[in-house]
Design an enzyme around this catalytic site. Structure first.
Site, PDB file in Angstrom:
ATOM      1  N   LYS A 269       0.843  -1.206   0.000  1.00  0.00           N
ATOM      2  CA  LYS A 269       0.000   0.000   0.000  1.00  0.00           C
ATOM      3  C   LYS A 269       0.876   1.253   0.000  1.00  0.00           C
ATOM      4  O   LYS A 269       0.661   2.172  -0.783  1.00  0.00           O
ATOM      5  CB  LYS A 269      -0.874   0.009   1.247  1.00  0.00           C
ATOM      6  CG  LYS A 269      -1.545   1.357   1.525  1.00  0.00           C
ATOM      7  CD  LYS A 269      -2.434   1.352   2.742  1.00  0.00           C
ATOM      8  CE  LYS A 269      -1.716   1.651   4.004  1.00  0.00           C
ATOM      9  NZ  LYS A 269      -1.509   3.060   4.314  1.00  0.00           N
ATOM     10  N   ASN A 270       1.897   1.262   0.875  1.00  0.00           N
ATOM     11  CA  ASN A 270       2.661   2.491   1.050  1.00  0.00           C
ATOM     12  C   ASN A 270       3.720   2.703  -0.022  1.00  0.00           C
ATOM     13  O   ASN A 270       4.456   3.692   0.010  1.00  0.00           O
ATOM     14  CB  ASN A 270       3.280   2.518   2.451  1.00  0.00           C
ATOM     15  CG  ASN A 270       2.198   2.676   3.511  1.00  0.00           C
ATOM     16  OD1 ASN A 270       1.043   2.998   3.202  1.00  0.00           O
ATOM     17  ND2 ASN A 270       2.537   2.408   4.757  1.00  0.00           N
TER      18      ASN A 270
ATOM     19  N   CYS B   1      -5.359   7.824   9.218  1.00  0.00           N
ATOM     20  CA  CYS B   1      -5.689   7.254  10.524  1.00  0.00           C
ATOM     21  C   CYS B   1      -5.413   8.282  11.629  1.00  0.00           C
ATOM     22  O   CYS B   1      -4.458   9.032  11.576  1.00  0.00           O
ATOM     23  CB  CYS B   1      -4.848   6.006  10.786  1.00  0.00           C
ATOM     24  SG  CYS B   1      -5.397   4.574   9.830  1.00  0.00           S
TER      25      CYS B   1
ATOM     26  N   ARG C   1      -0.179  14.686  12.611  1.00  0.00           N
ATOM     27  CA  ARG C   1       0.226  14.516  11.203  1.00  0.00           C
ATOM     28  C   ARG C   1       0.241  15.829  10.425  1.00  0.00           C
ATOM     29  O   ARG C   1      -0.449  16.018   9.437  1.00  0.00           O
ATOM     30  CB  ARG C   1      -0.659  13.476  10.525  1.00  0.00           C
ATOM     31  CG  ARG C   1      -0.757  12.199  11.343  1.00  0.00           C
ATOM     32  CD  ARG C   1      -1.429  11.083  10.669  1.00  0.00           C
ATOM     33  NE  ARG C   1      -0.491  10.386   9.748  1.00  0.00           N
ATOM     34  CZ  ARG C   1      -0.859   9.296   9.064  1.00  0.00           C
ATOM     35  NH1 ARG C   1      -2.080   8.847   9.159  1.00  0.00           N
ATOM     36  NH2 ARG C   1      -0.006   8.686   8.265  1.00  0.00           N
TER      37      ARG C   1
ATOM     38  N   ASP D  82       4.407   0.834  12.033  1.00  0.00           N
ATOM     39  CA  ASP D  82       3.232   0.155  11.473  1.00  0.00           C
ATOM     40  C   ASP D  82       3.126  -1.298  11.909  1.00  0.00           C
ATOM     41  O   ASP D  82       2.126  -1.956  11.629  1.00  0.00           O
ATOM     42  CB  ASP D  82       3.255   0.215   9.935  1.00  0.00           C
ATOM     43  CG  ASP D  82       3.032   1.617   9.430  1.00  0.00           C
ATOM     44  OD1 ASP D  82       3.249   1.856   8.225  1.00  0.00           O
ATOM     45  OD2 ASP D  82       2.668   2.488  10.237  1.00  0.00           O
TER      46      ASP D  82
ATOM     47  N   ARG E 161      -8.464  -0.904   4.465  1.00  0.00           N
ATOM     48  CA  ARG E 161      -7.678   0.188   3.874  1.00  0.00           C
ATOM     49  C   ARG E 161      -6.277  -0.298   3.520  1.00  0.00           C
ATOM     50  O   ARG E 161      -5.641   0.223   2.607  1.00  0.00           O
ATOM     51  CB  ARG E 161      -7.564   1.351   4.872  1.00  0.00           C
ATOM     52  CG  ARG E 161      -8.873   2.022   5.209  1.00  0.00           C
ATOM     53  CD  ARG E 161      -8.649   3.299   5.950  1.00  0.00           C
ATOM     54  NE  ARG E 161      -7.603   4.093   5.304  1.00  0.00           N
ATOM     55  CZ  ARG E 161      -7.075   5.186   5.835  1.00  0.00           C
ATOM     56  NH1 ARG E 161      -7.491   5.610   7.014  1.00  0.00           N
ATOM     57  NH2 ARG E 161      -6.132   5.870   5.215  1.00  0.00           N
TER      58      ARG E 161
HETATM   59  C1  EPZ Z   1       3.833   7.089   6.102  1.00  0.00           C
HETATM   60  O1  EPZ Z   1       3.016   8.089   6.668  1.00  0.00           O
HETATM   61  C2  EPZ Z   1       2.960   5.839   6.037  1.00  0.00           C
HETATM   62  N1  EPZ Z   1       1.797   6.098   5.193  1.00  0.00           N
HETATM   63  C3  EPZ Z   1       2.501   5.442   7.432  1.00  0.00           C
HETATM   64  O2  EPZ Z   1       1.764   4.229   7.313  1.00  0.00           O
HETATM   65  C4  EPZ Z   1       3.736   5.191   8.300  1.00  0.00           C
HETATM   66  O3  EPZ Z   1       3.330   4.895   9.623  1.00  0.00           O
HETATM   67  C5  EPZ Z   1       4.617   6.450   8.297  1.00  0.00           C
HETATM   68  O4  EPZ Z   1       4.971   6.807   6.942  1.00  0.00           O
HETATM   69  C6  EPZ Z   1       5.907   6.231   9.084  1.00  0.00           C
HETATM   70  O5  EPZ Z   1       6.603   5.148   8.563  1.00  0.00           O
HETATM   71  C7  EPZ Z   1       1.940   6.075   3.837  1.00  0.00           C
HETATM   72  O6  EPZ Z   1       3.013   5.852   3.324  1.00  0.00           O
HETATM   73  C8  EPZ Z   1       0.693   6.323   3.029  1.00  0.00           C
HETATM   74  P1  EPZ Z   1       5.742  10.561   8.264  1.00  0.00           P
HETATM   75  P2  EPZ Z   1       3.528   9.644   6.700  1.00  0.00           P
HETATM   76  O7  EPZ Z   1       5.618  11.796   7.461  1.00  0.00           O
HETATM   77  O8  EPZ Z   1       4.275   9.924   5.472  1.00  0.00           O
HETATM   78  C9  EPZ Z   1       5.568  13.767  11.742  1.00  0.00           C
HETATM   79  C10 EPZ Z   1      -0.064   2.775   7.639  1.00  0.00           C
HETATM   80  O9  EPZ Z   1      -0.600   2.257   8.630  1.00  0.00           O
HETATM   81  N2  EPZ Z   1       5.514  14.748  10.655  1.00  0.00           N
HETATM   82  O10 EPZ Z   1       6.986   9.758   8.177  1.00  0.00           O
HETATM   83  O11 EPZ Z   1       2.359  10.488   7.037  1.00  0.00           O
HETATM   84  C11 EPZ Z   1       4.274  12.970  11.817  1.00  0.00           C
HETATM   85  O12 EPZ Z   1       3.295  13.668  12.543  1.00  0.00           O
HETATM   86  C12 EPZ Z   1       0.375   4.230   7.691  1.00  0.00           C
HETATM   87  O13 EPZ Z   1       0.157   2.180   6.554  1.00  0.00           O
HETATM   88  C13 EPZ Z   1       5.611  16.099  10.977  1.00  0.00           C
HETATM   89  O14 EPZ Z   1       5.743  16.466  12.142  1.00  0.00           O
HETATM   90  O15 EPZ Z   1       4.526   9.581   7.945  1.00  0.00           O
HETATM   91  C14 EPZ Z   1       4.705  11.699  12.496  1.00  0.00           C
HETATM   92  O16 EPZ Z   1       4.739  11.909  13.885  1.00  0.00           O
HETATM   93  C15 EPZ Z   1       0.124   4.860   9.054  1.00  0.00           C
HETATM   94  N3  EPZ Z   1       5.556  17.021   9.977  1.00  0.00           N
HETATM   95  C16 EPZ Z   1       6.131  11.498  11.968  1.00  0.00           C
HETATM   96  O17 EPZ Z   1       6.557  12.767  11.461  1.00  0.00           O
HETATM   97  C17 EPZ Z   1       5.426  16.645   8.656  1.00  0.00           C
HETATM   98  O18 EPZ Z   1       5.403  17.529   7.774  1.00  0.00           O
HETATM   99  C18 EPZ Z   1       6.223  10.462  10.840  1.00  0.00           C
HETATM  100  O19 EPZ Z   1       5.406  10.925   9.787  1.00  0.00           O
HETATM  101  C19 EPZ Z   1       5.329  15.278   8.357  1.00  0.00           C
HETATM  102  C20 EPZ Z   1       5.383  14.339   9.366  1.00  0.00           C
END
Ligand code: EPZ
Length: 440
Positions: free
Chosen positions: A22-23, A116, A121, A310, A402
């Site tokens: 998915k990701n 989610c 986020r 995850d 999802r």
């Molecule tokens: C991706 O989400 C994945 N989703 C998530 O999988 C996964 O948990 C996550 O990466 C971490 O590995 C997809 O790829 C569609 P991040 P993403 O930006 O990109 C903070 C699942 O269950 N952050 O790495 O949204 C954020 O709040 C899903 O398949 C900021 O502060 O994750 C979080 O605490 C859930 N500012 C941390 O970084 C930003 O601009 C990691 O977020 C962006 C992120």
């Protein structure tokens, strides 16, 4: 609202094929916007999040056809209009259209994305990276408008290795003037898959999969054909299902090199598994007598290659049956332990404090009516139900759809007593999901 109903306590045996990730497929679908050509994406999982991303692309006038696991995206008519907030708000990955629209059209208007409820986020890291390329990001009443005269390569350091921010930056920088070097980039395997797709389109990205990625901007990108990597989180989820229920599961296509942190935790918990030698066809096989695992005193989630957030809920569910006290700390998202209260309903001795779950393993869990708060927690509750004595009903089970293709069907094929009750009908073990979706 769908329910999944499980009569637990049965061993799992057999072979399943791991679906496309998915990701990985979601950013690859967004990256197709970088070209006015046609892209053919293979090994596409049949997931609700993919269906939503198809709708997002269609709102941008991408012509989509989806047959079995092949998506054909004709991007010749794309225009950077603002997709409807209702659709964007359904998944987090809708924010990934920002980078490619900026790269190709030098503008993008986007409403708030969804995802989610596992944390706030925000998008600040995405914006900072794109502003370093020269983009301006203006807040709107609901969402934001990004624009730039011309994107110029830059040396950029991400304050945190955000997966999404890395992906948006890669896509925008692919069509920027000059070279971009991204430091402290996310190193998840899905990033390497995205870079491989953009390179297949004619891009020039190196270092993806490490924390320093170099992107040489090119003038144009072409349509390409690409096969998406297998889903490492589905792999981990099924491995733990086998560990918790006992039996022998052969996961065809599973890539051990994508799951080293989880496999190391499984090894420490005393769980037996084997996998292919490099170069041989990929698989991981878990073999378990179904006994209680050893406790793990210090699991902490981290960016790749650390222990994946995850997989945190699923491992926490397994450790509810461990022979002692475990600790699992969630350090990526601030609200990813709400499912602990649901596990308590099943007899787990677990407390959440300061974003850590302290788990005193018990010999048995019992069935209960529980509610999935999000995708991976839903999968974790299903694992607990499979291992528990008695019947478990998981409410809001549509969260699981999802991120897991044919979740009920695959577990049925392995011997689980699991079925789905939706407002329309009840799918009992073994009935296949829709064999194809044709979207025109
Ligand atoms: C991706 O989400 C994945 N989703 C998530 O999988 C996964 O948990 C996550 O990466 C971490 O590995 C997809 O790829 C569609 P991040 P993403 O930006 O990109 C903070 C699942 O269950 N952050 O790495 O949204 C954020 O709040 C899903 O398949 C900021 O502060 O994750 C979080 O605490 C859930 N500012 C941390 O970084 C930003 O601009 C990691 O977020 C962006 C992120």
């Amino acid at each position: 609202m769908d329910n999944i109903v499980i009569n637990g306590g049965r061993k799992l045996n057999g072979e399943v094929k791991i679906s496309g990730a998915k990701n990985a497929v979601l950013p690859v679908m967004a990256a197709a916007l970088l070209t006015n050509g046609t892209c053919v994406i293979k090994n596409v999982p049949c997931l609700d999040d993919v269906s939503v991303m198809v709708s997002v692309l269609q709102e941008l006038s991408v012509r989509v056809s989806w047959h079995n696991d092949i998506l054909r995206l004709d991007c010749s008519q794309v225009s950077p209009v603002a997709p409807s907030p209702e659709i964007l708000g359904r998944i987090r990955a809708s924010n990934l259209i920002l980078g490619p629209l900026l790269g190709r059209f030098k503008e993008a208007e986007i409403g708030a994305c969804g995802g989610c409820s596992i944390g706030s986020r925000p998008m600040d890291l995405h914006f900072a990276a794109l502003e370093a390329l020269g983009a301006k990001i203006l807040p709107l009443e609901a969402g934001y408008f990004a624009f730039v005269k011309s994107l110029r390569g830059a040396e950029i350091h991400l304050a945190f290795p955000s997966v999404g921010a890395t992906e948006n930056l890669l896509m925008a920088a692919a069509l920027a003037e000059g070279t971009t070097v991204l430091h402290n980039a996310a190193a998840e395997p899905e990033i390497a898959d995205l870079a491989a797709f953009i390179n297949a389109m004619g891009g020039r990205i190196s270092g993806a999969g490490s924390n320093i990625i170099t992107i040489e901007g090119v003038k144009k990108l072409n349509g390409a054909e690409f096969t998406v990597m297998p889903d490492r989180i589905e792999t981990g989820t099924l491995l733990l299902a086998g560990a918790m229920c006992g039996g022998r599961l052969y996961l065809k296509g599973a890539r051990f090199e994508h799951n080293t942190a989880l496999l190391d935790a499984m090894r420490q918990a005393g769980i037996n598994f084997t996998y292919n030698k490099p170069g041989d066809s990929a698989y991981i096989e878990v073999q378990s007598a179904g006994g209680r695992p050893w406790p793990l005193p210090q699991i902490v989630t981290a960016s790749y290659p650390g222990f994946p957030t995850d997989m945190q809920p699923q491992l926490t569910a397994m450790l509810c049956l461990a022979q002692g006290r475990s600790s699992v700390c969630e350090r990526i998202f601030e609200n990813r332990l709400t499912f602990v209260n649901e596990l308590k309903k099943m007899g787990a001795a677990i407390q959440a404090h300061d974003n850590c779950a302290i788990i005193d393993g018990v010999a048995r869990l019992h069935g209960a009516v529980v509610r999935a708060p999000d995708l991976r927690a839903g999968a974790a509750l299903a694992l607990a139900g499979l291992a528990a004595q008695g019947c478990t009903v998981i409410e809001q089970a549509e969260y699981i759809d999802r991120g897991y293709e044919d979740f009920v069907e695959k577990l049925c094929s392995l011997g689980a007593d699991i079925s789905r009750q939706s407002k329309f009908n009840t799918v009992v073990c073994g009935k296949p999901a829709a064999a194809f979706r044709l979207v025109v």
